[in-house]
Design a protein around this motif. Sequence first.
Motif, PDB file in Angstrom:
ATOM      1  N   ASP A   1      30.038 121.358  50.052  1.00 13.88           N
ATOM      2  CA  ASP A   1      30.853 120.578  49.119  1.00 13.88           C
ATOM      3  C   ASP A   1      30.168 119.256  48.819  1.00 13.88           C
ATOM      4  O   ASP A   1      29.845 118.485  49.736  1.00 13.88           O
ATOM      5  N   GLY A   2      29.932 118.985  47.554  1.00 14.96           N
ATOM      6  CA  GLY A   2      29.241 117.770  47.154  1.00 14.96           C
ATOM      7  C   GLY A   2      27.739 117.918  47.078  1.00 14.96           C
ATOM      8  O   GLY A   2      27.056 117.128  46.431  1.00 14.96           O
TER       9      GLY A   2
ATOM     10  N   HIS B   1      25.377 117.184  49.218  1.00 16.51           N
ATOM     11  CA  HIS B   1      24.775 115.904  49.574  1.00 16.51           C
ATOM     12  C   HIS B   1      23.334 116.085  50.047  1.00 16.51           C
ATOM     13  O   HIS B   1      22.794 117.203  50.049  1.00 16.51           O
TER      14      HIS B   1
ATOM     15  N   HIS C   1      22.686 118.776  52.624  1.00 20.60           N
ATOM     16  CA  HIS C   1      22.747 120.112  52.021  1.00 20.60           C
ATOM     17  C   HIS C   1      21.484 120.393  51.212  1.00 20.60           C
ATOM     18  O   HIS C   1      20.959 121.518  51.243  1.00 20.60           O
TER      19      HIS C   1
ATOM     20  N   ARG D   1      38.322 118.431  46.836  1.00 23.97           N
ATOM     21  CA  ARG D   1      36.922 118.825  46.741  1.00 23.97           C
ATOM     22  C   ARG D   1      36.079 117.728  46.099  1.00 23.97           C
ATOM     23  O   ARG D   1      36.504 117.102  45.131  1.00 23.97           O
ATOM     24  N   LEU D   2      34.865 117.547  46.613  1.00 21.78           N
ATOM     25  CA  LEU D   2      33.888 116.692  45.956  1.00 21.78           C
ATOM     26  C   LEU D   2      33.315 117.399  44.733  1.00 21.78           C
ATOM     27  O   LEU D   2      32.975 116.755  43.738  1.00 21.78           O
TER      28      LEU D   2
ATOM     29  N   ARG E   1      29.713 122.928  41.803  1.00 18.83           N
ATOM     30  CA  ARG E   1      28.820 123.268  42.912  1.00 18.83           C
ATOM     31  C   ARG E   1      27.752 124.273  42.467  1.00 18.83           C
ATOM     32  O   ARG E   1      26.562 124.107  42.768  1.00 18.83           O
TER      33      ARG E   1
ATOM     34  N   SER F   1      30.216 115.842  54.189  1.00 17.65           N
ATOM     35  CA  SER F   1      31.210 115.922  53.122  1.00 17.65           C
ATOM     36  C   SER F   1      32.480 115.184  53.520  1.00 17.65           C
ATOM     37  O   SER F   1      33.127 114.544  52.679  1.00 17.65           O
TER      38      SER F   1
ATOM     39  N   ARG G   1      34.014 112.141  51.275  1.00 18.72           N
ATOM     40  CA  ARG G   1      35.379 112.187  50.712  1.00 18.72           C
ATOM     41  C   ARG G   1      36.119 110.890  51.007  1.00 18.72           C
ATOM     42  O   ARG G   1      36.824 110.355  50.152  1.00 18.72           O
TER      43      ARG G   1
ATOM     44  N   LEU H   1      25.053 111.122  48.763  1.00 20.67           N
ATOM     45  CA  LEU H   1      24.956 112.238  47.821  1.00 20.67           C
ATOM     46  C   LEU H   1      23.562 112.355  47.212  1.00 20.67           C
ATOM     47  O   LEU H   1      23.130 113.444  46.818  1.00 20.67           O
TER      48      LEU H   1
END
Length: 337
Positions: free
Chosen positions: A24-25, A27, A30, A70-71, A77, A165, A169, A184
């Motif tokens: 999620d996001g 970043h 990830h 959710r980001l 995504r 994440s 958030r 991010l």
Amino acid sequence: MKVYRWPAEQPPKAKRLVAVGGFDGLHLGHQRVAQELCRRAAQLGWYSCLVTFEPLPAQVFASAPPHNRRLTTQAERLRLLKRFCLDEVCILDFNRKELRQLTAREFVAKVLHEALGAEGLCGSESHRMGSDRVAWYELVAIAGELGMKAVAVEPVQIRGERPSSTHIRELVWAGEMNKARELLGRDYTVTSVAVPGQGLGRTLGFPTANLEVAEEKLLPAEGVYSGWAVGEVLGQGPLDVPGVGAAWPAAINVGTCPTLKHEGNTSFEVHVIGWNGTTCGCELTAGVSERLRGEQCFRDAESLRTQIAVDVSRARRLALRRYGASRAFTSGPKHGG
């Protein structure tokens, strides 16, 4: 990049190196995992497959904002993942109780190895997996027992902090957009379609695009922000935003407009600075760069108009300072929402 929605859609039989997570996001942590997944899969001659979930685990297990928001929406995504060299994205149905209850050993063996054909597991050394939240070193052992390769990715450190994440958030929820950007690796963004509003911005001389934001999407704290906007309808803007391209400076309002409305839901409104046209029905992406102030209730419309003029001027100045100008730019005529 092929997308499979498992178990309804089954990827073809092939050797795969997989990485698992909510992502999620997407970043910086990830991103490093995705890059290493692609690199090592190419070396091995296997498919690179990112395995994720829908809905996100946080949406299922968290009970309140910001952590049940959710980001990145599913569409956002996937759009971000297309920037990488991934062969496949496999989206697992996390509404299935039997999937959520699997231990790490069961998940690796039954889903990754048997169902998806994974021959290797790629992940951050800080990653945990399964209903029993097994740590990476235990996942390495489980993979080894199944004859799978384990590829460890060194965690990213930003000013001594690992991006997560969960923390991002919290930052977005608090309006800490500069800190969120550091983790991010880019501005926090909102992508949606502009819908008809009440025309309050237009009456003040600053018309806005009112984005219809899904309830699951996390919005920043109420207030006014500097940022940028892109969209096919907008054409080429004067800013040069990395990973995005030519964008327009924007002043963004998140809130209920208490001066002119006595009640109402939180809205996300984007004033595209220097652009003239109609955005209603068109998809826009707004980057939220920096919080200028919190939401305020002014004594009258004229006081609000004066403050908005100050906000827009400051938002324009900050956007130009951060992202430069790829071509000559003047404030120009106003746009229509």
